[in-house]
Design a protein around this motif. Sequence first.
Motif, short mmCIF file in Angstrom:
data_model
loop_
_atom_site.label_atom_id
_atom_site.label_comp_id
_atom_site.label_asym_id
_atom_site.label_seq_id
_atom_site.Cartn_x
_atom_site.Cartn_y
_atom_site.Cartn_z
N ARG A 83 0.81 -1.21 0.00
CA ARG A 83 0.00 0.00 0.00
C ARG A 83 0.85 1.26 0.00
N PHE A 84 2.08 1.19 0.48
CA PHE A 84 2.95 2.36 0.46
C PHE A 84 4.40 1.89 0.45
N LEU A 85 5.27 2.82 0.19
CA LEU A 85 6.70 2.54 0.14
C LEU A 85 7.44 3.59 0.95
N VAL A 86 8.36 3.15 1.78
CA VAL A 86 9.22 4.03 2.55
C VAL A 86 10.62 3.97 1.94
N ALA A 87 11.21 5.13 1.67
CA ALA A 87 12.51 5.17 1.00
C ALA A 87 13.43 6.17 1.71
N ALA A 88 14.70 5.85 1.75
CA ALA A 88 15.74 6.75 2.27
C ALA A 88 16.53 7.26 1.08
#
Length: 580
Positions: free
Chosen positions: A562-567
């Motif tokens: 449902r979502f993506l977390v990125a650095a």
Amino acid sequence: MSNRSKRKSRGGSNANAGTPGSSGGGGGSVYKKGRSAATRIDFAASAADDSGDDGNDDRYDDDLYSDDESSGQEMSGGGRMRKGGAGIGSDDDEESSDEEERETVDAKKIRLARQYLDKMERRVAGGGGSAGDMGDDSDSDDDGESSSDEELSDDYDGDGGGRGGAMAMGPSPSPHDKLGAALARQRRKQEGTLERRLAAKTRRSISCLWEGRSSSGPIADFQSFVKDGVVTLHRGHDLTPTAVALHRPSGSTAYSGSKDNSVCMWDVERGVRTATLCPQFKKQQKQNQMSSSGSTHGNKAGTGKKTTQHRADGEVLALAASDDGRYLAAGHRDATVKIYDVRMAGKTTSSGGGAVATVSTTFRGHKGPVTSLCFRQGTLQLFTASEDRCLRHYNLEEMAYVETMYGHQAAVSAVSCARRERPISVGRDRTVRSWKLAEETHLIYRPGGRVSSADCVCAANDNWFLSGHEDGNLSLWSVDKKRPVGTVQLAHGLTDRTSLPRGITAVDVLPSSDVAVTGSFDGYARFWNVRTGDGEERGLESIGRVPLHGYVNDLALGPRARFLVAAGGQEPRLEVDGTE
């Protein structure tokens, strides 16, 4: 293909008492969609469309068992109340209570199984029954369809006809077939073999995000997505974020680490920082100076030698969160692995930036920077990789060191592990290795040809994994094959000025699913359909992209994609002397 691994075991541990986006040096960002908010760290838009938002399914699956157990307790409790209640003088009440007390274990199992089947039948029938019976699964999506109904439909299609197989094209399945698919899903989920078909929904969702937009280049696309709220930036670090981690089962908490030595904890739904697990270097330096000013005045143990602490020594290069939500492991450039008990993150308050937590344990043993960390799924077994050419195994149940695994002939770049006790590692020696801990051996895989070394690896399940290479190749591997099953060359294209391949810097696969995502420095996070089924051509297929500016140093997909977390930031994670 099998080499005898040299392993060094000993007891005990070294214990000391004891996220995202940046300004200036770069930040992290999160790609996220729909109603929920996520954690530059980049919280990017959601990879699954609203009609496929089945966030309550897992909670409902757990409630089915808890409801059955509680109903059994209420029935037996009711019998005891009747025995001691107003009908104490009635022979019928006494006989009925005696019968309940004489109920055998097998009879109780049958009764609870029937109750469970009744609940499942009401669920399959289209949401019949009370809200209490259905748990939270009665919530509807924007299209008016029940999330549970869509989940059952997906499971039945997957069992019957593979990925979009013939079963989905024929007549609708009968309630009996749906019930069988639902029961099979419950069994596979408990065994850890449940495979979720999410690539088609992810493709549709990403296509919807690009509707009405024309690609005008990475920077213009990124600004457009940020303006519309598809990509949200969350700044909490002074320097480039290098790593992110996500509590996989719930997706409610994210963690980020940076080159400024700080580790932050984020609430994904609200998009706010809730705690600072490790402060920034400047703040930590001031605290150390204040604590030592009264005694040694900066001298080491009163010897007259002044201690010098460099910011680069404390850089956070890797993060890993346990599935039970208890621990966060952080790997640093100074060869240490610090374990934080995130349950204590809000206990100690400080001025500004949320609460600061103390380190529960510090493991020392590596002789080089710790480049990668991973937990074995569903356990507290921690595996660490380092530039000292070895991997180390820890058990956080006892906070103890277990063993060291030798075999790589150069620095180890990344490590990943699924449910089986067989971690996968990649190194600068251009090999991929699968470690059989029980047999004390390991398998060596070689990509062949002129393929360069891999920077990242991620296990999709116990039998499949992906590796991203410096020359831009993205490879899909089977544990039973020496060579990659499928390879996408130049997955992120060529550089504009030098026409050299862009290396893949990060890869993540949603566990037990067919969705993967990769990052580089071309300005996009690219999504892939991982085809591993028997009735289809095995390989990788591009299903969309989302703009993310800068170097993408790490990625983490949320539940059901449902979502993506990125650095992301202005420099790569393992930059040395200002060069790539």
